[in-house]
Design a protein around this motif. Structure first.
Motif, mmCIF file in Angstrom:
data_model
loop_
_atom_site.group_PDB
_atom_site.id
_atom_site.type_symbol
_atom_site.label_atom_id
_atom_site.label_comp_id
_atom_site.label_asym_id
_atom_site.label_seq_id
_atom_site.Cartn_x
_atom_site.Cartn_y
_atom_site.Cartn_z
ATOM 1 N N ILE A 7 -7.810 14.112 -3.714
ATOM 2 C CA ILE A 7 -7.183 15.361 -3.758
ATOM 3 C C ILE A 7 -5.947 15.378 -3.413
ATOM 4 C CG2 ILE A 7 -7.560 17.637 -3.515
ATOM 5 C CD1 ILE A 7 -10.316 17.491 -3.088
ATOM 6 N N GLU A 8 -4.726 15.610 -4.227
ATOM 7 C CA GLU A 8 -3.418 15.956 -3.844
ATOM 8 C C GLU A 8 -3.445 17.198 -3.058
ATOM 9 O OE1 GLU A 8 -0.419 15.742 -6.756
ATOM 10 O OE2 GLU A 8 -1.271 13.854 -7.489
ATOM 11 N N GLN A 9 -2.940 17.138 -1.693
ATOM 12 C CA GLN A 9 -3.108 18.115 -0.660
ATOM 13 C C GLN A 9 -1.723 18.698 -0.697
ATOM 14 O OE1 GLN A 9 -5.601 19.514 0.495
ATOM 15 N NE2 GLN A 9 -7.354 17.855 0.067
ATOM 16 N N LEU A 10 -0.646 18.006 -0.458
ATOM 17 C CA LEU A 10 0.760 18.373 -0.217
ATOM 18 C C LEU A 10 1.606 17.928 -1.628
ATOM 19 C CD1 LEU A 10 1.197 17.933 3.533
ATOM 20 C CD2 LEU A 10 0.640 20.214 2.101
ATOM 21 N N TRP A 11 2.583 18.784 -1.871
ATOM 22 C CA TRP A 11 3.699 18.435 -2.474
ATOM 23 C C TRP A 11 4.873 18.265 -1.690
ATOM 24 C CZ3 TRP A 11 2.496 21.731 -7.477
ATOM 25 C CH2 TRP A 11 1.442 21.145 -8.244
ATOM 26 N N ILE A 12 5.807 17.133 -1.738
ATOM 27 C CA ILE A 12 6.986 17.111 -0.837
ATOM 28 C C ILE A 12 8.326 16.801 -1.439
ATOM 29 C CG2 ILE A 12 7.478 15.739 1.000
ATOM 30 C CD1 ILE A 12 4.467 15.081 1.248
ATOM 31 N N GLN A 13 9.237 17.149 -1.072
ATOM 32 C CA GLN A 13 10.291 17.153 -1.321
ATOM 33 C C GLN A 13 11.223 15.868 -1.032
ATOM 34 O OE1 GLN A 13 12.549 20.841 -0.829
ATOM 35 N NE2 GLN A 13 12.566 21.508 -2.872
ATOM 36 N N LYS A 14 11.322 15.614 0.309
ATOM 37 C CA LYS A 14 11.677 14.369 0.817
ATOM 38 C C LYS A 14 10.848 13.823 1.775
ATOM 39 C CE LYS A 14 15.646 13.085 3.936
ATOM 40 N NZ LYS A 14 16.729 13.681 4.591
ATOM 41 N N VAL A 15 10.787 12.456 1.961
ATOM 42 C CA VAL A 15 10.071 11.746 2.828
ATOM 43 C C VAL A 15 10.784 10.666 3.468
ATOM 44 C CG1 VAL A 15 8.123 9.829 2.846
ATOM 45 C CG2 VAL A 15 7.919 11.930 1.467
ATOM 46 N N THR A 16 10.590 10.630 4.862
ATOM 47 C CA THR A 16 11.021 9.467 5.710
ATOM 48 C C THR A 16 9.898 8.745 6.045
ATOM 49 O OG1 THR A 16 12.810 10.876 6.728
ATOM 50 C CG2 THR A 16 12.373 8.706 7.753
ATOM 51 N N SER A 17 9.875 7.442 5.383
ATOM 52 C CA SER A 17 8.688 6.688 5.594
ATOM 53 C C SER A 17 8.713 6.105 7.137
ATOM 54 C CB SER A 17 8.712 5.430 4.521
ATOM 55 O OG SER A 17 9.857 4.595 4.775
ATOM 56 N N PRO A 18 7.642 5.598 7.315
ATOM 57 C CA PRO A 18 7.091 5.189 8.790
ATOM 58 C C PRO A 18 7.957 3.801 9.045
ATOM 59 C CG PRO A 18 5.270 5.471 7.866
ATOM 60 C CD PRO A 18 6.104 5.733 6.888
#
Length: 144
Positions: free
Chosen positions: A16-27
């Motif tokens: 299930i898609e729980q969050l929609w996000i504009q910007k991600v800084t990957s680990p």
């Protein structure tokens, strides 16, 4: 179902898609260094050791239309606890402007680490519960 405009990432848990996000800084990912060798037989040979994975930082996140809400509440309840409960495994999804998944990363043992003070924004491409920033701890992060 089309994602909101400018939300090109999503966090999926249990299908299930729980969050929609504009910007991600990957680990960030690094490996501890170990020296190996037997006796006088080249004892300074460097080899990779334990894999270390940094935090996943999501900015401009909103609950997805498909979200069941319970996962987000569960993750929020863990924030600030001394002994954190591992929430689940999931995926970070990259999406095109039509909401089609174009990239997928497996997130092992993801839990919510921090939600700093948030501003709540409404508008055409936002939602009433927009979270400015959320930081997740991830045990492992692999493109699949």
């Amino acid at each position: 179902m089309t994602a909101l405009k400018n939300y090109n990432f999503a966090i999926e848990v249990d299908g299930i898609e729980q969050l929609w996000i504009q910007k991600v800084t990957s680990p960030s990912i690094s490996f501890q260094e170990h020296k190996m060798g037997v006796g006088g037989d080249n004892p300074d040979v460097k080899v990779p050791g334990k894999k270390l994975v940094g935090d996943l930082v999501c900015e401009g996140a909103v609950d997805a239309i498909t979200s069941d809400g319970s996962l987000w509440d569960k993750m929020q309840s863990q924030q600030g606890n001394t002994y954190r409960k591992i929430v689940s495994n999931g995926y970070l999804l990259e999406k095109d402007n039509n909401g089609k998944t174009t990239g997928r990363w497996e997130l092992t043992d993801i839990w919510l680490k921090e939600i700093p003070g948030s501003e709540y924004v409404t508008g055409e491409d936002g939602a009433a519960n927009q979270i400015r920033k959320a930081t997740f701890s991830v045990y492992d992060y692999v493109r699949v």
